[in-house]
Write an enzyme that holds these catalytic residues in place. Structure first.
Site, PDB file in Angstrom:
ATOM      1  N   ASN A   1      52.402  41.616  45.795  1.00  0.00           N
ATOM      2  CA  ASN A   1      51.996  41.819  44.400  1.00  0.00           C
ATOM      3  C   ASN A   1      50.520  42.114  44.199  1.00  0.00           C
ATOM      4  O   ASN A   1      50.049  42.185  43.068  1.00  0.00           O
ATOM      5  CB  ASN A   1      52.384  40.587  43.557  1.00  0.00           C
ATOM      6  CG  ASN A   1      53.894  40.447  43.478  1.00  0.00           C
ATOM      7  OD1 ASN A   1      54.617  41.425  43.264  1.00  0.00           O
ATOM      8  ND2 ASN A   1      54.389  39.243  43.715  1.00  0.00           N
TER       9      ASN A   1
ATOM     10  N   GLY B   1      47.775  44.900  45.593  1.00  0.00           N
ATOM     11  CA  GLY B   1      47.406  46.039  46.423  1.00  0.00           C
ATOM     12  C   GLY B   1      45.955  46.401  46.146  1.00  0.00           C
ATOM     13  O   GLY B   1      45.036  45.868  46.776  1.00  0.00           O
TER      14      GLY B   1
ATOM     15  N   GLU C   1      44.321  51.967  52.897  1.00  0.00           N
ATOM     16  CA  GLU C   1      42.887  51.624  52.955  1.00  0.00           C
ATOM     17  C   GLU C   1      42.164  51.989  51.658  1.00  0.00           C
ATOM     18  O   GLU C   1      40.995  52.366  51.661  1.00  0.00           O
ATOM     19  CB  GLU C   1      42.219  52.227  54.195  1.00  0.00           C
ATOM     20  CG  GLU C   1      42.847  51.650  55.463  1.00  0.00           C
ATOM     21  CD  GLU C   1      42.004  51.753  56.708  1.00  0.00           C
ATOM     22  OE1 GLU C   1      40.776  51.763  56.600  1.00  0.00           O
ATOM     23  OE2 GLU C   1      42.595  51.810  57.799  1.00  0.00           O
TER      24      GLU C   1
HETATM   25  N1  COS Z   1      30.645  45.434  50.982  1.00  0.00           N
HETATM   26  C1  COS Z   1      30.233  44.157  50.837  1.00  0.00           C
HETATM   27  N2  COS Z   1      30.524  43.403  49.732  1.00  0.00           N
HETATM   28  C2  COS Z   1      31.261  43.998  48.785  1.00  0.00           C
HETATM   29  C3  COS Z   1      31.709  45.318  48.878  1.00  0.00           C
HETATM   30  C4  COS Z   1      31.368  46.062  50.029  1.00  0.00           C
HETATM   31  N3  COS Z   1      31.758  47.326  50.197  1.00  0.00           N
HETATM   32  N4  COS Z   1      32.425  45.626  47.772  1.00  0.00           N
HETATM   33  C5  COS Z   1      32.411  44.523  46.999  1.00  0.00           C
HETATM   34  N5  COS Z   1      31.707  43.548  47.609  1.00  0.00           N
HETATM   35  C6  COS Z   1      31.399  42.207  47.091  1.00  0.00           C
HETATM   36  C7  COS Z   1      30.732  42.331  45.725  1.00  0.00           C
HETATM   37  O1  COS Z   1      29.321  42.452  45.870  1.00  0.00           O
HETATM   38  C8  COS Z   1      31.116  41.037  45.056  1.00  0.00           C
HETATM   39  O2  COS Z   1      30.268  39.998  45.474  1.00  0.00           O
HETATM   40  P1  COS Z   1      29.729  38.886  44.403  1.00  0.00           P
HETATM   41  O3  COS Z   1      30.951  38.349  43.700  1.00  0.00           O
HETATM   42  O4  COS Z   1      29.025  37.878  45.246  1.00  0.00           O
HETATM   43  O5  COS Z   1      28.838  39.620  43.460  1.00  0.00           O
HETATM   44  C9  COS Z   1      32.505  40.768  45.638  1.00  0.00           C
HETATM   45  O6  COS Z   1      32.606  41.514  46.846  1.00  0.00           O
HETATM   46  C10 COS Z   1      33.616  41.181  44.710  1.00  0.00           C
HETATM   47  O7  COS Z   1      33.448  42.566  44.426  1.00  0.00           O
HETATM   48  P2  COS Z   1      33.976  43.239  43.094  1.00  0.00           P
HETATM   49  O8  COS Z   1      33.524  42.430  41.915  1.00  0.00           O
HETATM   50  O9  COS Z   1      33.614  44.664  43.140  1.00  0.00           O
HETATM   51  O10 COS Z   1      35.553  43.007  43.285  1.00  0.00           O
HETATM   52  P3  COS Z   1      36.787  43.644  42.535  1.00  0.00           P
HETATM   53  O11 COS Z   1      37.835  42.606  42.420  1.00  0.00           O
HETATM   54  O12 COS Z   1      36.325  44.338  41.297  1.00  0.00           O
HETATM   55  O13 COS Z   1      37.372  44.689  43.608  1.00  0.00           O
HETATM   56  C11 COS Z   1      37.640  46.757  44.742  1.00  0.00           C
HETATM   57  C12 COS Z   1      36.695  45.695  44.174  1.00  0.00           C
HETATM   58  C13 COS Z   1      38.589  47.269  43.714  1.00  0.00           C
HETATM   59  C14 COS Z   1      36.715  47.863  45.241  1.00  0.00           C
HETATM   60  C15 COS Z   1      38.408  46.135  45.961  1.00  0.00           C
HETATM   61  O14 COS Z   1      39.331  45.162  45.502  1.00  0.00           O
HETATM   62  C16 COS Z   1      39.143  47.171  46.756  1.00  0.00           C
HETATM   63  O15 COS Z   1      38.546  47.823  47.609  1.00  0.00           O
HETATM   64  N6  COS Z   1      40.459  47.305  46.502  1.00  0.00           N
HETATM   65  C17 COS Z   1      41.300  48.151  47.325  1.00  0.00           C
HETATM   66  C18 COS Z   1      41.799  47.364  48.475  1.00  0.00           C
HETATM   67  C19 COS Z   1      42.264  48.253  49.587  1.00  0.00           C
HETATM   68  O16 COS Z   1      41.593  49.168  50.009  1.00  0.00           O
HETATM   69  N7  COS Z   1      43.440  47.931  50.100  1.00  0.00           N
HETATM   70  C20 COS Z   1      44.006  48.629  51.208  1.00  0.00           C
HETATM   71  C21 COS Z   1      44.271  47.623  52.263  1.00  0.00           C
HETATM   72  S1  COS Z   1      44.246  48.292  53.854  1.00  0.00           S
HETATM   73  S2  COS Z   1      45.901  49.143  54.059  1.00  0.00           S
END
Ligand code: COS
Length: 379
Positions: A129, A131, A363
């Protein structure tokens, strides 16, 4: 920036090309039809140094950079996106997470086996639930003495069944606390840990995908990767690098589709001439070639930054977003150019299209890449 392939890249390109022609191309349509993950082929790639490409030689790896890594995936993608995906997931996610965030003991313990192919690696962030919204994960770990007890499930996990070791991201704090997720190394055979193969995928069918199930799995503290609570940020960094590998795979799939299209267009005659002579087809080829070159430049730009320890969050997303969409477009155009033949499994086009589609999803979807890029632009 130097646009020429360095000596190592030329060497690895030739080696992977030879290997793919001999040991992947003759079998890949059967693997695709049967959804067979060829573990032995993975092991062979381990012997060739393709499963620990950027792991230093001190830990049994090849000690290459992201240039060689991207080059290898481009060559694999030209032939089979499924095998390319497995190599990318093994290197960037499981092996990469341990290499970048593990302690010395964990690196010594796992990296030589992952690099040689003795171990196949898996990595689990996504759940049934959650992704794109990875932060909302529900799988939990609770401390009990010197161990952690994990309960929950992870979904869409490459090598979930055949993997010998899996790095999984698990909640150890409050929901939505970005410091409340921890990475654990799970080893095959741990009681309560099981996996179920996911069947009937559209593409990358030679790459195994499974659901992981955790039923009171007891994991020792020594299997915690890095600091407790830092797993989400580690995972984001791991994905930043992983997205470069998916971009490279996209370049390879697009090029494979393009090469097959050129060959077909030069052979196929309609209205008394090869169809390559018609602008309708020739301009498709020109668009494909231009966009593939652009994908490769974005991918090597991101690789350059990774090699030089510069931030790749935005540049990896640029490359992954653009290259994966180009791969789908090239797969689609290849089917169109080959017409009815392209719509059958007799010709390679439909597989390129099916395999490419995963790259706009895995990813981080294209939409998540645009979110990452736009957040960076307006921060
Ligand atoms: N490198 C290091 N830290 C990171 C980062 C990065 N690239 N991206 C985010 N962070 C940190 C942020 O700085 C934040 O830290 P603080 O809370 O201390 O300020 C924390 O992580 C949370 O980040 P954010 O608030 O941006 O989180 P969100 O819940 O808004 O999510 C996304 C961010 C949507 C970008 C993330 O959930 C994502 O990449 N989702 C897709 C997941 C994915 O690729 N799944 C595929 C799995 S592999 S098959």
């Amino acid at each position: 920036m130097n646009f020429e392939k360095n000596e190592n890249q030329q060497m690895i390109a030739q080696m992977v090309r030879d290997f793919a022609e001999k040991e992947i191309r003759p079998y890949m349509m059967d693997w695709d039809r049967d959804e067979h993950f060829p573990v032995e082929t993975m092991k062979r790639m381990g012997e060739l140094g393709l499963l620990g490409i950027f792991v230093p030689e001190a830990y049994g790896g090849s000690g290459f950079t992201y240039f060689e890594y991207a080059t290898a995936l481009m060559e694999l993608g030209r032939v089979c996106g499924g095998i390319g995906l497995s190599v990318a997931a093994h290197n960037s996610l499981c092996t990469g997470h341990i290499y970048y965030h593990g302690n010395e003991e964990q690196k010594q313990r796992f990296l030589p086996k992952l690099s040689s192919g003795e171990f196949i690696g898996a990595w689990g962030l996504t759940e049934p639930n959650t992704g794109s919204d990875a932060m909302r994960m529900k799988t939990t770990a609770v401390k009990e003495g010197n161990d952690w007890i994990i309960n929950g499930a992870k979904n869409w996990i490459t090598h979930g069944l055949s993997g010998d070791v899996a790095v999984v991201l698990v909640r150890t704090g409050e929901l939505l606390d970005s410091n409340g997720i921890t990475a654990f190394i799970i080893e095959k055979g741990m009681p309560g840990f099981s996996a179920v193969k996911i069947k009937d995928k559209f593409g990358v069918r030679a790459s195994e995908t499974a659901e992981l199930i955790f039923d009171n799995v007891r994991v020792p503290q020594e299997n915690v990767l890095g600091e407790v609570g830092q797993g989400f940020k580690q995972a984001m960094q791991v994905l930043d690098g992983g997205r470069i590998s998916i971009a490279a795979l996209g370049c390879g799939i697009a090029r494979g589709a393009f090469e097959a299209s050129v060959k077909y267009a030069k052979e196929r005659e309609q209205f008394g001439q090869a169809i390559a002579g018609f602008q309708a087809i020739a301009f498709k080829l020109a668009d494909m070639a231009t966009e593939i070159e652009a994908s490769e430049l974005l991918t090597f730009q991101a690789a350059y930054r990774k090699n030089n320890k510069l931030s790749v969050t935005k540049e990896g997303a640029f490359a992954k977003y653009f290259s994966s969409e180009v791969a789908v477009k090239c797969g689609n155009e290849a089917v169109q150019i080959m017409g009815g033949y392209g719509y059958t499994r007799e010709y390679p086009a439909e597989k390129f299209l099916r395999d490419s589609k995963l790259l706009t999803i895995g990813e981080g979807t294209s939409e998540i890449q645009k979110l990452v890029i736009s957040r960076d632009l307006i921060k």
